[in-house]
Design a protein around this motif. Structure first.
Motif, PDB file in Angstrom:
ATOM      1  N   GLN A  38       0.909  -1.293  -0.328  1.00  0.00           N
ATOM      2  CA  GLN A  38       0.015  -0.096   0.069  1.00  0.00           C
ATOM      3  C   GLN A  38       0.659   1.370   0.035  1.00  0.00           C
ATOM      4  N   LEU A  39       1.818   1.225   0.786  1.00  0.00           N
ATOM      5  CA  LEU A  39       2.927   2.189   0.884  1.00  0.00           C
ATOM      6  C   LEU A  39       3.544   2.585  -0.548  1.00  0.00           C
ATOM      7  N   LYS A  40       4.112   1.472  -1.017  1.00  0.00           N
ATOM      8  CA  LYS A  40       4.687   1.621  -2.532  1.00  0.00           C
ATOM      9  C   LYS A  40       3.892   2.123  -3.479  1.00  0.00           C
ATOM     10  N   LEU A  41       2.408   1.731  -3.401  1.00  0.00           N
ATOM     11  CA  LEU A  41       1.384   2.033  -4.438  1.00  0.00           C
ATOM     12  C   LEU A  41       1.042   3.883  -4.250  1.00  0.00           C
ATOM     13  N   ARG A  42       1.122   3.925  -3.117  1.00  0.00           N
ATOM     14  CA  ARG A  42       0.645   5.524  -2.763  1.00  0.00           C
ATOM     15  C   ARG A  42       1.978   6.440  -3.269  1.00  0.00           C
ATOM     16  N   ARG A  43       3.063   5.879  -2.828  1.00  0.00           N
ATOM     17  CA  ARG A  43       4.214   6.711  -3.023  1.00  0.00           C
ATOM     18  C   ARG A  43       4.400   6.869  -4.692  1.00  0.00           C
ATOM     19  N   GLU A  44       4.098   5.698  -5.558  1.00  0.00           N
ATOM     20  CA  GLU A  44       4.359   5.921  -6.735  1.00  0.00           C
ATOM     21  C   GLU A  44       3.326   6.659  -7.446  1.00  0.00           C
ATOM     22  N   ALA A  45       2.064   6.617  -7.013  1.00  0.00           N
ATOM     23  CA  ALA A  45       0.986   7.587  -7.400  1.00  0.00           C
ATOM     24  C   ALA A  45       1.272   9.018  -7.279  1.00  0.00           C
ATOM     25  N   ALA A  46       1.875   9.281  -6.114  1.00  0.00           N
ATOM     26  CA  ALA A  46       2.528  10.568  -5.732  1.00  0.00           C
ATOM     27  C   ALA A  46       3.624  11.266  -6.522  1.00  0.00           C
ATOM     28  N   LYS A  66      12.876  -1.702   2.118  1.00  0.00           N
ATOM     29  CA  LYS A  66      12.763  -3.156   2.989  1.00  0.00           C
ATOM     30  C   LYS A  66      11.153  -2.834   3.536  1.00  0.00           C
ATOM     31  N   VAL A  67      10.797  -1.648   3.792  1.00  0.00           N
ATOM     32  CA  VAL A  67       9.335  -1.773   4.236  1.00  0.00           C
ATOM     33  C   VAL A  67       8.425  -1.959   3.299  1.00  0.00           C
ATOM     34  N   GLU A  68       8.429  -1.239   1.997  1.00  0.00           N
ATOM     35  CA  GLU A  68       7.553  -1.621   1.045  1.00  0.00           C
ATOM     36  C   GLU A  68       7.831  -3.151   0.225  1.00  0.00           C
ATOM     37  N   GLY A  69       8.836  -3.626   0.882  1.00  0.00           N
ATOM     38  CA  GLY A  69       9.086  -5.129   0.201  1.00  0.00           C
ATOM     39  C   GLY A  69       8.561  -6.116   1.256  1.00  0.00           C
ATOM     40  N   GLY A  70       8.008  -5.677   2.402  1.00  0.00           N
ATOM     41  CA  GLY A  70       7.364  -6.380   3.459  1.00  0.00           C
ATOM     42  C   GLY A  70       8.778  -7.079   4.230  1.00  0.00           C
ATOM     43  N   LEU A  86       1.923  11.522   1.991  1.00  0.00           N
ATOM     44  CA  LEU A  86       0.953  11.000   0.913  1.00  0.00           C
ATOM     45  C   LEU A  86      -0.464  11.440   0.701  1.00  0.00           C
ATOM     46  N   GLY A  87      -0.780  12.191   1.888  1.00  0.00           N
ATOM     47  CA  GLY A  87      -2.208  12.808   1.903  1.00  0.00           C
ATOM     48  C   GLY A  87      -3.245  11.611   1.944  1.00  0.00           C
ATOM     49  N   ALA A  88      -2.867  10.715   3.006  1.00  0.00           N
ATOM     50  CA  ALA A  88      -3.646   9.423   2.821  1.00  0.00           C
ATOM     51  C   ALA A  88      -5.138   9.450   3.832  1.00  0.00           C
ATOM     52  N   GLY A  89      -5.113  10.810   4.592  1.00  0.00           N
ATOM     53  CA  GLY A  89      -6.307  10.985   5.328  1.00  0.00           C
ATOM     54  C   GLY A  89      -6.558   9.973   6.492  1.00  0.00           C
ATOM     55  N   GLY A  90      -5.442   9.606   7.049  1.00  0.00           N
ATOM     56  CA  GLY A  90      -5.451   8.554   8.156  1.00  0.00           C
ATOM     57  C   GLY A  90      -5.289   7.215   7.841  1.00  0.00           C
ATOM     58  N   LEU A  91      -5.459   6.721   6.613  1.00  0.00           N
ATOM     59  CA  LEU A  91      -5.729   5.427   6.313  1.00  0.00           C
ATOM     60  C   LEU A  91      -4.398   4.711   6.364  1.00  0.00           C
ATOM     61  N   VAL A  92      -3.093   5.232   6.174  1.00  0.00           N
ATOM     62  CA  VAL A  92      -1.745   4.694   6.330  1.00  0.00           C
ATOM     63  C   VAL A  92      -1.549   4.718   7.785  1.00  0.00           C
ATOM     64  N   ALA A  93      -1.923   5.864   8.599  1.00  0.00           N
ATOM     65  CA  ALA A  93      -1.487   5.650   9.883  1.00  0.00           C
ATOM     66  C   ALA A  93      -2.288   4.785  10.728  1.00  0.00           C
ATOM     67  N   ALA A  94      -3.713   4.516  10.333  1.00  0.00           N
ATOM     68  CA  ALA A  94      -4.431   3.498  10.817  1.00  0.00           C
ATOM     69  C   ALA A  94      -4.011   2.068  10.712  1.00  0.00           C
TER      70      ALA A  94
END
Length: 292
Positions: A38-46, A66-70, A86-94
C-alpha cells in the motif's frame, strides 16, 4: 543542516537494527507485505522516488525499500509521516493497529491470546518472576542479560510484548489468577536496587487485587513437583483448558484431560507447600523494609 549532512544522518538511521519480520509468522508476513504494498502504490501514485520519500519522512532509501518489500516492520512514526506526506487521510496511519501486533513474536501473541480468553489462570515459575508480573524495567534487565545479546530494538520489542500481557489484570470481568513464586527469585536484585524495589512493589500491588492470589515458595522447603520448571494452566468459560510444563509432555501445550489432571495435581501440590497468600505478601513487605 547541509544536504551531505542529512544524507549521512539518513544512512545511519537506516543502518540501525530494526524490527525484522519472522518468516515463520504467516499472519505477520501477510500484514507487513500488505502495508508495504500500500505504501509503495501510494508513493508511486504521488510521483515520489524512494530516496525522495525517505528524505521527507526521515529514513534512508534502503529502509523504504525494505518496508515496501515486506521485509521490515515500520515504526508508528514512519506510518504517521508517510500518511501526512501522501495525503492518505489517516488510512496509512491506521494500519498501525495491525502492525503493532506483528511487533510481538508469534509465540508471545499466541500466549497473550489464550491469557486474554481464560477465566482462570494458574502459574508457577521456578527460575524467574512470571512475565505477567514483571515491570518493564525488570523485563528489560533480563533481556539485556541474554547471551548472545539481543539488538536494542529486539529488546524493546520483547519488553513491549511482555508488558502488554499485563492487560489481563484490567479485564472486566476479571479472571481468577494465581501465582507461586520462588523465594530466590525475589531476592535477586535484577536491574539494580531501584528496579528490584519497584518490582517488589508491583508484586504487592497485583497481590492485593481481589481476583489475584500470590504465594511464595520458601527456599528452605522440601522438594516439590515444580523443581523441573514452569507450570501453567489456563481454563476457559466453555469448560475447556490448556496447560503446559517444562518438565512434562516435552514442554508442549496440552488440552488432553488426563494430562491436564496431572498438571493440576502438580500445581495444587505446589500451592499447598507454599506460604499462604497473607504470609507471602508479608514476606515481600519485609523484603522492601530490609527485614529478612
Amino acid at each position: 543542516m547541509s544536504v551531505d549532512g542529512e544524507a549521512v544522518r539518513l544512512r545511519s538511521e537506516a543502518d540501525e537494527p530494526g524490527w525484522e519480520v519472522d518468516p515463520d509468522d504467516e499472519w505477520g508476513v501477510a500484514v507487513i507485505t500488505t502495508v508495504g504494498r500500500q505504501l509503495k502504490l501510494r508513493r508511486e501514485a504521488a510521483g515520489l522516488r524512494a530516496a525522495e520519500f525517505g528524505r521527507a519522512v526521515g529514513y534512508g532509501e534502503d529502509l523504504v525499500y525494505k518496508v515496501e518489500g515486506g521485509k521490515r516492520i515500520p515504526r508508528q512514526d514512519y506510518l504517521i509521516r508517510a500518511d501526512e506526506l501522501l495525503g492518505a487521510g489517516g488510512l496509512v496511519a491506521a494500519t498501525w493497529e495491525d502492525v503493532k501486533r506483528v511487533r510481538y513474536p508469534k509465540k508471545v501473541r499466541d500466549i497473550a491470546k489464550l491469557e486474554a480468553q481464560a477465566v482462570e489462570i494458574g502459574v508457577y515459575v521456578c527460575s524467574s518472576i512470571s512475565g505477567l508480573l514483571q515491570t518493564p524495567e525488570h523485563a528489560r534487565a533480563l533481556f539485556h542479560a541474554a547471551q548472545p545479546p539481543y539488538s536494542p530494538d529486539d529488546v524493546e520489542r520483547m519488553v513491549a510484548a511482555r508488558t502488554a500481557r499485563g492487560a489481563i489484570f484490567e479485564r472486566d470481568p476479571a479472571p481468577s489468577v494465581s501465582f507461586v513464586l520462588e523465594e530466590a527469585t525475589l531476592l535477586r536484585e535484577v536491574g539494580g536496587t531501584m528496579v528490584w524495589r519497584r518490582q517488589l512493589e508491583r508484586l504487592l500491588e497485583v497481590g492485593q487485587l481481589h481476583n489475584v492470589t500470590l504465594q511464595v515458595m520458601p527456599t528452605k522447603t522440601d522438594a516439590h513437583p515444580g523443581v523441573d520448571g514452569k507450570i501453567e494452566v489456563l481454563k476457559f468459560a466453555d469448560g475447556t483448558a490448556v496447560g503446559r510444563s517444562d518438565g512434562a509432555f516435552n514442554g508442549r501445550p496440552t488440552s488432553e484431560p488426563k494430562f491436564l489432571r496431572i498438571l493440576e495435581l502438580r500445581y495444587g501440590t505446589i500451592r499447598a507447600q507454599a506460604l499462604t497468600p497473607r504470609d507471602s505478601l508479608a514476606f515481600i513487605e519485609h523484603l522492601l523494609l530490609g527485614e529478612t
